[in-house]
Enzyme design. Structure first.
Site, PDB file in Angstrom:
ATOM      1  N   PHE A  89      -7.699   1.229   0.563  1.00 18.96           N
ATOM      2  CA  PHE A  89      -7.434   1.206  -0.875  1.00 18.96           C
ATOM      3  C   PHE A  89      -7.772  -0.151  -1.482  1.00 18.96           C
ATOM      4  O   PHE A  89      -7.779  -1.168  -0.796  1.00 18.96           O
ATOM      5  CB  PHE A  89      -5.990   1.614  -1.186  1.00 18.96           C
ATOM      6  CG  PHE A  89      -4.934   0.887  -0.398  1.00 18.96           C
ATOM      7  CD1 PHE A  89      -4.577   1.308   0.875  1.00 18.96           C
ATOM      8  CD2 PHE A  89      -4.294  -0.217  -0.933  1.00 18.96           C
ATOM      9  CE1 PHE A  89      -3.607   0.635   1.609  1.00 18.96           C
ATOM     10  CE2 PHE A  89      -3.313  -0.895  -0.216  1.00 18.96           C
ATOM     11  CZ  PHE A  89      -2.973  -0.468   1.061  1.00 18.96           C
ATOM     12  N   VAL A  90      -8.073  -0.100  -2.770  1.00 21.02           N
ATOM     13  CA  VAL A  90      -8.395  -1.319  -3.518  1.00 21.02           C
ATOM     14  C   VAL A  90      -7.191  -1.667  -4.384  1.00 21.02           C
ATOM     15  O   VAL A  90      -6.654  -0.801  -5.076  1.00 21.02           O
ATOM     16  CB  VAL A  90      -9.642  -1.102  -4.400  1.00 21.02           C
ATOM     17  CG1 VAL A  90      -9.847  -2.275  -5.357  1.00 21.02           C
ATOM     18  CG2 VAL A  90     -10.872  -0.907  -3.534  1.00 21.02           C
ATOM     19  N   ALA A  92      -6.145   0.905  -7.320  1.00 17.67           N
ATOM     20  CA  ALA A  92      -7.188   1.462  -8.191  1.00 17.67           C
ATOM     21  C   ALA A  92      -7.923   2.622  -7.516  1.00 17.67           C
ATOM     22  O   ALA A  92      -8.319   3.574  -8.178  1.00 17.67           O
ATOM     23  CB  ALA A  92      -8.181   0.368  -8.581  1.00 17.67           C
ATOM     24  N   HIS A  93      -8.166   2.518  -6.234  1.00 18.50           N
ATOM     25  CA  HIS A  93      -8.846   3.561  -5.472  1.00 18.50           C
ATOM     26  C   HIS A  93      -8.107   3.711  -4.164  1.00 18.50           C
ATOM     27  O   HIS A  93      -7.624   2.727  -3.618  1.00 18.50           O
ATOM     28  CB  HIS A  93     -10.274   3.163  -5.061  1.00 18.50           C
ATOM     29  CG  HIS A  93     -11.174   2.839  -6.176  1.00 18.50           C
ATOM     30  ND1 HIS A  93     -12.269   3.591  -6.481  1.00 18.50           N
ATOM     31  CD2 HIS A  93     -11.161   1.829  -7.058  1.00 18.50           C
ATOM     32  CE1 HIS A  93     -12.888   3.056  -7.501  1.00 18.50           C
ATOM     33  NE2 HIS A  93     -12.239   1.981  -7.881  1.00 18.50           N
ATOM     34  N   ASN A  94      -8.117   4.911  -3.635  1.00 19.28           N
ATOM     35  CA  ASN A  94      -7.535   5.115  -2.307  1.00 19.28           C
ATOM     36  C   ASN A  94      -8.292   6.245  -1.627  1.00 19.28           C
ATOM     37  O   ASN A  94      -8.368   7.354  -2.155  1.00 19.28           O
ATOM     38  CB  ASN A  94      -6.044   5.451  -2.427  1.00 19.28           C
ATOM     39  CG  ASN A  94      -5.374   5.582  -1.071  1.00 19.28           C
ATOM     40  OD1 ASN A  94      -5.979   5.296  -0.037  1.00 19.28           O
ATOM     41  ND2 ASN A  94      -4.123   6.010  -1.070  1.00 19.28           N
TER      42      ASN A  94
END
Lengths: 147, 182
Positions: free
Chosen positions: A105-106, A92-94
């Site tokens: 990261f998520v 989802a995020h990095n």
């Protein structure tokens, strides 16, 4: 962005009513006209200041899970590893962060067992160890950005 | 908890956000074959049970000038970590606060918080204030600023996306395909 826009964003970050005419309710609280409020929100969405009105779901309650993971990526392999990690839809995020563990990261999935599979796949595709840092506890905080 | 396929369709329908219109919940209701009142009741229940953690506007913090984004990690004795976590999460400058596992020899930190600011200096000032107020000076910490953002799109829940595009999930009634709001 003027003072009214700021008041609108600050008010709406606290929460959004679940009732038949939620924008009317917010407009009354702020002392602005409902149509004016809707136009301002549409403009702020078009400008990219606000992305959406809606939910943040509790992944675990949907049978899913979230985790934070980190990698130690050799500088010369950064672009290659970024491509591999970002290719997974569960990422989802990095972010690159300034530390020996330099990529964070998520991972989010509505199927909890999927996270271990993705971590194993990233390890095998990159040859790097993934440090999995799931939350043990979450302390309540309101996510607010004063504007 | 999710009670039936209608709940699931509703969760999928609002994933991408409500339309900015006078009766947004009525528009959602129409998409999934419920009444406006049923949508309101179901959303209230899902929020009360905690499946919806937060229901509000999602701002793009970078567009608002919040460009410095620090993950602060601390090594707090296990016997005190809950107390410290609860204490610092009460401060307005703290946006998220989690306890996570350590990796001995590699990563000694067990408490994480995020502070966003308009500049790195502003984040440092807030952190120093927090350290003073909460008496954190004795604990080892590191501040990891984000250097580059490679991806930021929020969590995508596959089954919901599936439901939103083609109704292929068996839990989603195919007679009520759910459209995502872009």
């Amino acid at each position: 962005m003027d003072e009214i826009d700021r008041a609108i964003l600050n008010r709406l970050q606290i929460g959004f009513p679940i009732c038949a005419s939620p924008f009317l309710k917010v407009a009354e609280q702020l002392g602005v006209d409902e149509n004016d409020l809707l136009l301002r929100l549409q403009r702020m969405q078009a400008d990219g200041v606000l992305s959406r009105f809606g939910p943040m779901y509790h992944a675990e309650q949907m049978g899913g899970a979230l985790t934070l993971a980190a990698l130690k990526v050799p500088e010369e392999r950064f672009d290659e590893v970024t491509r591999i990690v970002n290719s997974f839809p569960e990422v989802a995020h990095n972010y690159a962060r300034s530390h020996a563990l330099n990529m964070w990261f998520v991972l989010a999935s509505d199927q909890a067992e999927r996270l271990a599979e993705v971590i194993a796949a990233i390890e095998s595709a990159t040859g790097l160890r993934v440090y999995d840092m799931p939350k043990n506890r979450e302390y309540y905080v309101g996510l607010n950005f004063a504007v | 908890m999710i009670e039936d396929a209608k709940d699931f369709a509703l969760i999928a329908a609002v994933q991408a956000g409500l339309p900015v219109a006078a009766r947004p919940y009525a528009l959602i209701a129409e998409k999934i074959g419920l009444t406006e009142g049923q949508v309101l009741e179901r959303l209230q229940r899902l929020r009360q049970c905690g499946l919806i953690k937060r229901w509000g506007v999602v701002v793009q913090h970078r567009a608002l000038g919040y460009r410095a984004n620090a993950m602060i990690v601390m090594d707090i004795p296990d016997s005190q970590v809950d107390q410290v976590g609860r204490l610092i999460s009460r401060y307005d400058c703290v946006n998220l606060c989690y306890q996570r596992p350590r990796y001995p020899g590699v990563w000694p930190y067990n408490l994480y918080c995020m502070i966003h600011g308009k500049s790195r200096d502003a984040v440092w000032v807030q952190w120093q204030h927090l350290q003073d107020e909460c008496q954190l000076q004795a604990y080892p910490f590191e501040m990891l600023f984000s250097a580059r953002c490679f991806k930021q799109r929020g969590a995508q829940y596959a089954r919901l996306n599936q439901g939103a595009t083609n109704g292929a999930n068996p839990q989603i009634p195919t007679s009520n395909p759910v459209a995502a709001y872009g």
